[in-house]
Design an enzyme around this catalytic site. Structure first.
Site, short mmCIF file in Angstrom:
data_model
loop_
_atom_site.label_atom_id
_atom_site.label_comp_id
_atom_site.label_asym_id
_atom_site.label_seq_id
_atom_site.Cartn_x
_atom_site.Cartn_y
_atom_site.Cartn_z
N GLU A 72 11.52 95.11 24.15
CA GLU A 72 12.61 94.19 23.83
C GLU A 72 12.30 93.41 22.56
O GLU A 72 13.08 93.38 21.61
CB GLU A 72 12.81 93.23 25.01
CG GLU A 72 13.65 91.99 24.71
CD GLU A 72 13.34 90.86 25.67
OE1 GLU A 72 12.45 90.04 25.36
OE2 GLU A 72 13.98 90.81 26.73
N ASP A 125 17.25 97.81 26.62
CA ASP A 125 17.56 96.88 25.54
C ASP A 125 16.66 97.08 24.34
O ASP A 125 17.11 97.05 23.19
CB ASP A 125 17.53 95.43 26.03
CG ASP A 125 16.23 95.03 26.70
OD1 ASP A 125 15.38 95.90 26.95
OD2 ASP A 125 16.07 93.83 27.00
#
Length: 420
Positions: free
Chosen positions: A87, A147
């Site tokens: 991330e 993500d």
């Protein structure tokens, strides 16, 4: 003759190197946003740009670290003995690409971040990034987180737009490979929703999703570069789920939950402790990023669904707080009631809300107040997550965030002239 030849070759190489290091869209870019959008008016553009560069310098010093292998860099996140997550790594690649021009070493840092990503593949789909690394630069996770991969792919498209793909790293080819891997291993084919990672393929988890992964502008860019209509379908589904949550579960507040379950059946906010906390079904430390992604999508792509969703949240938040940003809390239940222990402000909530405020002029005073709050938050007083989300939101708020496909659309772009 030989001397002249070698001098010519030397000059050619030097010129090529300098040209390759020169970004097509140097910071500050001031990308023209959708008509009717606003930016803070209590500082000049020069003051806002200065705030971005000042914070970038502090952020880079705190979090951009050399890896164990020469030429590698990673974004530091400390959690026990763990030092990096995908991330944060994706965030870093996006940030560095946007700061090219201000930072003369941006390409060097970006390439080093790329090498770290390539050195830490998921064990399931090796084109995706292993979600966590620890001391000694060794992977402590085994699979991926969606993500991080979305941002890494977007960052590679930005790198292609900034520097082209005819150098040592073919950014466009690498981005395309990663986008296809996301499509293959982090997308639920039946519903065109996003999986939580390439591991989430069991009957229990395959139809669950995380709204903070709804990076609408990324999907638009993926479609622009690949001509794959799958990304239109993914974007549409994410907007549909956003509208469904607001209509059925937060009709007053417009707030979005951290996780959504049962997309195959009746989608609903996740139950307590679904994956991370007792507030997995609330507007909490995952969903705090949703207003940022929605606001950015409207700013640069003009998606009307994004503005509708932002307007619902902003209307309630301004009313609920009596237009006083100091009354904002770090999370709420979807009905607007407080989460125990969260009656404090937090920049990781307020910075994304500032992006969402940019979508309409009725939010001008609210946006001005949010901007000053965000700018005045010291890096030392917050952690990696708060500071990195703040950095990205500042780029959007100051209109220094542009879509990588600008190189495909702008006939005056150096990138288009050189690489398309």
């Amino acid at each position: 003759m030989k001397k002249k030849y070698y001098l010519y070759l030397f000059l050619t190489l030097i010129t090529s190197f300098c040209f390759a290091q020169t970004p097509a869209k140097p910071f500050p870019s001031h990308y023209p946003v959708t008509a009717g959008c606003i930016k803070p008016t209590n500082q000049t553009q020069t003051q806002m740009d200065s705030a971005v560069t000042s914070f970038y310098n502090a952020w880079k010093t705190a979090y951009l670290k050399p890896g164990c292998t020469s030429g590698e860099y990673y974004i530091e996140y400390i959690n026990g003995t763990n030092i990096c997550v995908s991330e944060g790594h994706g965030y870093g690649m996006v940030i560095v690409a946007y700061m090219a021009g201000f930072d003369p070493q941006a390409k060097t840092y970006f390439d080093g971040l790329y090498r770290w990503y390539k050195s830490h593949p998921s064990s399931i789909n090796t084109n995706l990034m292993n979600w966590q690394q620890g001391m000694g630069c060794l992977s402590t996770g085994s699979d991926s987180a969606t993500d991080g991969d979305l941002d890494i792919a977007y960052g590679l498209l930005l790198a292609h737009t900034q520097w082209g793909s005819d150098g040592i790293i073919n950014y466009l080819s690498e981005a395309t490979n990663l986008i296809n891997a996301i499509k293959a291993s982090e997308r639920y084919v039946t519903q065109n929703t996003l999986l939580l990672g390439d591991w989430a393929t069991s009957a229990k988890s395959i139809d669950d999703t995380r709204p903070s992964d709804f990076m609408f502008d990324h999907f638009t860019s993926f479609k622009a570069f690949t001509n794959d209509v799958t990304w239109d379908a993914v974007k549409t589904k994410c907007y549909d789920l956003t509208q469904l949550m607001q209509t059925n579960f937060s009709p007053v507040t417009g707030l979005i939950p951290d996780f959504i379950e049962d997309v195959d059946g009746t989608p609903h906010p996740a139950v307590a402790n679904f994956l991370e906390s007792a507030y997995d079904g609330a507007y909490y430390y995952n969903a705090c990023r949703v207003p940022w992604h929605l606001g950015t999508s409207y700013l640069i792509n003009g998606d009307p669904q994004a503005k509708t969703a932002c307007d619902k949240m902003n209307t309630w938040l301004k009313s609920h707080t009596s237009n006083n940003i100091n009354n904002l809390h770090a999370g709420y239940k979807l009905d607007g009631s407080n989460i125990t222990g969260s009656n404090y402000t937090d920049v990781v909530f307020l910075a994304p809300l500032a992006v969402s405020a940019c979508v309409d002029s009725t939010n001008q005073t609210w946006l001005n107040d949010l901007w000053i709050y965000v700018v005045n938050q010291p890096l030392a007083g917050n952690d990696y997550f708060q500071n990195t989300v703040k950095m990205l939101c500042m780029l959007s708020i100051t209109q220094n965030y542009f879509p990588p496909q600008v190189s495909l659309l702008d006939p005056t772009s150096k990138t288009k002239e050189r690489f398309f």
